[in-house]
Design a protein around this motif. Structure first.
Motif, PDB file in Angstrom:
ATOM      1  N   ASN A 190       0.802  -1.227   0.000  1.00  0.00           N
ATOM      2  CA  ASN A 190       0.000   0.000   0.000  1.00  0.00           C
ATOM      3  C   ASN A 190       0.837   1.281   0.000  1.00  0.00           C
ATOM      4  O   ASN A 190       0.308   2.370   0.182  1.00  0.00           O
ATOM      5  CB  ASN A 190      -0.954   0.007   1.203  1.00  0.00           C
ATOM      6  CG  ASN A 190      -0.208  -0.168   2.522  1.00  0.00           C
ATOM      7  OD1 ASN A 190       1.017  -0.067   2.572  1.00  0.00           O
ATOM      8  ND2 ASN A 190      -0.956  -0.446   3.578  1.00  0.00           N
ATOM      9  N   GLN A 191       2.157   1.132  -0.191  1.00  0.00           N
ATOM     10  CA  GLN A 191       3.038   2.294  -0.248  1.00  0.00           C
ATOM     11  C   GLN A 191       3.657   2.390  -1.643  1.00  0.00           C
ATOM     12  O   GLN A 191       3.826   1.385  -2.334  1.00  0.00           O
ATOM     13  CB  GLN A 191       4.137   2.186   0.803  1.00  0.00           C
ATOM     14  CG  GLN A 191       3.627   2.081   2.236  1.00  0.00           C
ATOM     15  CD  GLN A 191       2.999   3.374   2.719  1.00  0.00           C
ATOM     16  OE1 GLN A 191       3.552   4.455   2.526  1.00  0.00           O
ATOM     17  NE2 GLN A 191       1.825   3.268   3.333  1.00  0.00           N
ATOM     18  N   PHE A 192       4.033   3.591  -2.032  1.00  0.00           N
ATOM     19  CA  PHE A 192       4.513   3.846  -3.391  1.00  0.00           C
ATOM     20  C   PHE A 192       5.926   3.310  -3.643  1.00  0.00           C
ATOM     21  O   PHE A 192       6.122   2.328  -4.360  1.00  0.00           O
ATOM     22  CB  PHE A 192       4.453   5.350  -3.671  1.00  0.00           C
ATOM     23  CG  PHE A 192       5.178   5.796  -4.909  1.00  0.00           C
ATOM     24  CD1 PHE A 192       4.922   5.209  -6.147  1.00  0.00           C
ATOM     25  CD2 PHE A 192       6.130   6.813  -4.846  1.00  0.00           C
ATOM     26  CE1 PHE A 192       5.599   5.623  -7.299  1.00  0.00           C
ATOM     27  CE2 PHE A 192       6.802   7.235  -5.984  1.00  0.00           C
ATOM     28  CZ  PHE A 192       6.538   6.637  -7.205  1.00  0.00           C
ATOM     29  N   CYS A 193       6.913   3.948  -3.061  1.00  0.00           N
ATOM     30  CA  CYS A 193       8.308   3.636  -3.403  1.00  0.00           C
ATOM     31  C   CYS A 193       9.190   3.907  -2.194  1.00  0.00           C
ATOM     32  O   CYS A 193       8.884   4.775  -1.369  1.00  0.00           O
ATOM     33  CB  CYS A 193       8.756   4.498  -4.587  1.00  0.00           C
ATOM     34  SG  CYS A 193      10.455   4.210  -5.154  1.00  0.00           S
ATOM     35  N   CYS A 194      10.299   3.156  -2.105  1.00  0.00           N
ATOM     36  CA  CYS A 194      11.185   3.356  -0.956  1.00  0.00           C
ATOM     37  C   CYS A 194      12.645   3.169  -1.330  1.00  0.00           C
ATOM     38  O   CYS A 194      12.984   2.591  -2.371  1.00  0.00           O
ATOM     39  CB  CYS A 194      10.820   2.403   0.181  1.00  0.00           C
ATOM     40  SG  CYS A 194      11.280   0.682  -0.122  1.00  0.00           S
ATOM     41  N   THR A 195      13.480   3.641  -0.431  1.00  0.00           N
ATOM     42  CA  THR A 195      14.914   3.396  -0.494  1.00  0.00           C
ATOM     43  C   THR A 195      15.415   3.250   0.932  1.00  0.00           C
ATOM     44  O   THR A 195      14.854   3.851   1.855  1.00  0.00           O
ATOM     45  CB  THR A 195      15.657   4.547  -1.215  1.00  0.00           C
ATOM     46  OG1 THR A 195      17.056   4.260  -1.263  1.00  0.00           O
ATOM     47  CG2 THR A 195      15.460   5.874  -0.507  1.00  0.00           C
ATOM     48  N   VAL A 196      16.436   2.424   1.120  1.00  0.00           N
ATOM     49  CA  VAL A 196      17.057   2.256   2.439  1.00  0.00           C
ATOM     50  C   VAL A 196      18.560   2.401   2.232  1.00  0.00           C
ATOM     51  O   VAL A 196      19.233   1.462   1.807  1.00  0.00           O
ATOM     52  CB  VAL A 196      16.721   0.890   3.070  1.00  0.00           C
ATOM     53  CG1 VAL A 196      17.351   0.791   4.462  1.00  0.00           C
ATOM     54  CG2 VAL A 196      15.219   0.683   3.152  1.00  0.00           C
ATOM     55  N   VAL A 197      19.068   3.591   2.516  1.00  0.00           N
ATOM     56  CA  VAL A 197      20.459   3.921   2.207  1.00  0.00           C
ATOM     57  C   VAL A 197      21.092   4.661   3.381  1.00  0.00           C
ATOM     58  O   VAL A 197      20.459   5.535   3.977  1.00  0.00           O
ATOM     59  CB  VAL A 197      20.535   4.810   0.939  1.00  0.00           C
ATOM     60  CG1 VAL A 197      21.948   5.319   0.729  1.00  0.00           C
ATOM     61  CG2 VAL A 197      20.074   4.031  -0.277  1.00  0.00           C
ATOM     62  N   SER A 198      22.324   4.305   3.689  1.00  0.00           N
ATOM     63  CA  SER A 198      23.088   5.044   4.695  1.00  0.00           C
ATOM     64  C   SER A 198      24.303   5.731   4.087  1.00  0.00           C
ATOM     65  O   SER A 198      24.806   6.713   4.622  1.00  0.00           O
ATOM     66  CB  SER A 198      23.532   4.100   5.821  1.00  0.00           C
ATOM     67  OG  SER A 198      22.409   3.598   6.515  1.00  0.00           O
ATOM     68  N   ASN A 199      24.778   5.208   2.959  1.00  0.00           N
ATOM     69  CA  ASN A 199      25.941   5.777   2.272  1.00  0.00           C
ATOM     70  C   ASN A 199      25.503   6.986   1.437  1.00  0.00           C
ATOM     71  O   ASN A 199      24.707   6.843   0.511  1.00  0.00           O
ATOM     72  CB  ASN A 199      26.563   4.704   1.375  1.00  0.00           C
ATOM     73  CG  ASN A 199      27.815   5.191   0.659  1.00  0.00           C
ATOM     74  OD1 ASN A 199      28.149   6.369   0.671  1.00  0.00           O
ATOM     75  ND2 ASN A 199      28.514   4.265   0.023  1.00  0.00           N
ATOM     76  N   PRO A 200      26.022   8.183   1.732  1.00  0.00           N
ATOM     77  CA  PRO A 200      25.582   9.385   1.009  1.00  0.00           C
ATOM     78  C   PRO A 200      26.307   9.615  -0.315  1.00  0.00           C
ATOM     79  O   PRO A 200      26.080  10.630  -0.970  1.00  0.00           O
ATOM     80  CB  PRO A 200      25.926  10.506   1.997  1.00  0.00           C
ATOM     81  CG  PRO A 200      27.160  10.013   2.679  1.00  0.00           C
ATOM     82  CD  PRO A 200      26.985   8.512   2.810  1.00  0.00           C
ATOM     83  N   ASN A 201      27.152   8.677  -0.735  1.00  0.00           N
ATOM     84  CA  ASN A 201      28.042   8.941  -1.869  1.00  0.00           C
ATOM     85  C   ASN A 201      27.491   8.542  -3.236  1.00  0.00           C
ATOM     86  O   ASN A 201      28.185   8.690  -4.232  1.00  0.00           O
ATOM     87  CB  ASN A 201      29.378   8.226  -1.643  1.00  0.00           C
ATOM     88  CG  ASN A 201      30.113   8.765  -0.430  1.00  0.00           C
ATOM     89  OD1 ASN A 201      30.082   9.957  -0.163  1.00  0.00           O
ATOM     90  ND2 ASN A 201      30.750   7.882   0.324  1.00  0.00           N
TER      91      ASN A 201
END
Length: 321
Positions: free
Chosen positions: A123-134
């Motif tokens: 029921n959710q659109f889109c996601c990302t799971v990121v800790s590296n800002p590069n």
């Protein structure tokens, strides 16, 4: 009775267990293995330089976008495409699937009825799971897509869901689309970012290996490189989001072309390569005992000097960019 062999593993990632890993798991059926400081054969990776202490035959393995150190490694298992008999192509994501014996999940097809249930559950659109800002490309695309429709960011970087999520798997499983951007684009370099997104039964938005379509079925995900512009890709994402049948059609596709596992996901082939390396190493002069050792050590000293000298580093970047 199995032959005995002394092995060691150095310069691997934090938490790597020399006694319990994919390589020892495969070889244990054929050798009586001892982990020793005076090994007959050394496995090393890219997170240190302890391998320089060993003069025995060495095999280089990497989970990063790093090339084989040719003057230091007698054999290698990497993402690189090579015709050399001493190198084995093995993208990083494959390690976990073989170690955990779970390659079958990659060929399990989703029926139309199952796909319909998945559509309703997510029921959710889109996601990302990121800790590296590069990841420059990923970060820019996140901003552009997020400006059109909110993308939930569950990692430490650009978090907008109230803090880093405790379970990536559960979080990703709620979303119809999943970011699957590699930190870098390089032929053959495919990590778990793509397969994790595919396992979540969502549609990955992929950027990375330009040859990914040689193995993976591009009807099962959206490839950044296939679009003329980011706006074209975003328009297509939003079209699919509003079209249940289009979404169902995509996630019902097999992950691999013709639903065939690639050869590198065959543990017997990897085992055959490892056994060949060990047998072959008995008849070679290891690179750690030749002039190439001095060449490699000299290069390491030069590289460290460049890193420590900002002026020299800046000069080289200007001169050779």
């Amino acid at each position: 009775m199995k032959p005995t062999i002394k092995l060691n593993f150095v310069d691997f990632w934090s938490g790597f267990d020399p006694k319990n890993n994919l390589f020892t798991k495969l070889l244990a059926g054929y050798y009586d293995i001892t982990i020793a400081e005076d090994p007959d054969f050394l496995f090393f990776s890219c997170y240190g330089n302890d391998y320089l202490k060993y003069n025995c035959p060495r095999l280089f393995y990497t989970a990063e976008n790093r090339g084989t150190p040719r003057f230091a490694a007698d054999y290698s298992i990497t993402f690189e495409f090579s015709k050399s008999s001493t190198q084995y192509y093995f993208p990083y994501y494959a390690y976990g699937y073989l170690f955990l014996d779970k390659t079958a999940v990659l060929t399990k097809l989703i029926s139309k009825s199952e796909a319909s249930e998945i559509w309703n559950k997510k029921n959710q659109f889109c996601c990302t799971v990121v800790s590296n800002p590069n990841g420059i490309k990923r970060n820019a695309f996140f901003d552009r897509l997020n400006a059109r429709k909110k993308v939930n960011s569950g990692g430490k970087y650009k978090n907008n869901v109230g803090g880093a999520v405790s379970s990536k798997r559960e979080f990703v499983g709620l979303h119809k689309f999943v970011f699957a951007f590699e930190n870098q684009s390089y032929p053959g370099y495919v990590t778990e970012k793509l397969t994790d997104a595919l396992e979540s039964q969502g549609i990955p938005i992929y950027y990375g290996d330009p040859r990914v379509g040689n193995v993976f079925n591009k009807k099962r995900f959206l490839s950044y490189e296939d679009y003329k512009s980011e706006d074209d890709l975003i328009d297509h994402i939003l079209e699919i989001y509003d079209d249940k049948e289009a979404y169902i059609s995509i996630i019902s596709e097999p992950i691999f072309i013709n639903n065939d596992l690639p050869e590198y996901l065959d543990s017997e082939k990897l085992l055959a390569f490892l056994k060949w390396c060990i047998n072959d190493s008995k008849g070679i002069v290891p690179k750690g005992q030749t002039y190439k050792r001095q060449l490699h050590n000299t290069w390491l000293l030069i590289r460290r000097g460049i890193k420590k000298n900002p002026f020299l580093r800046r000069t080289l970047l200007i001169q050779y960019r």
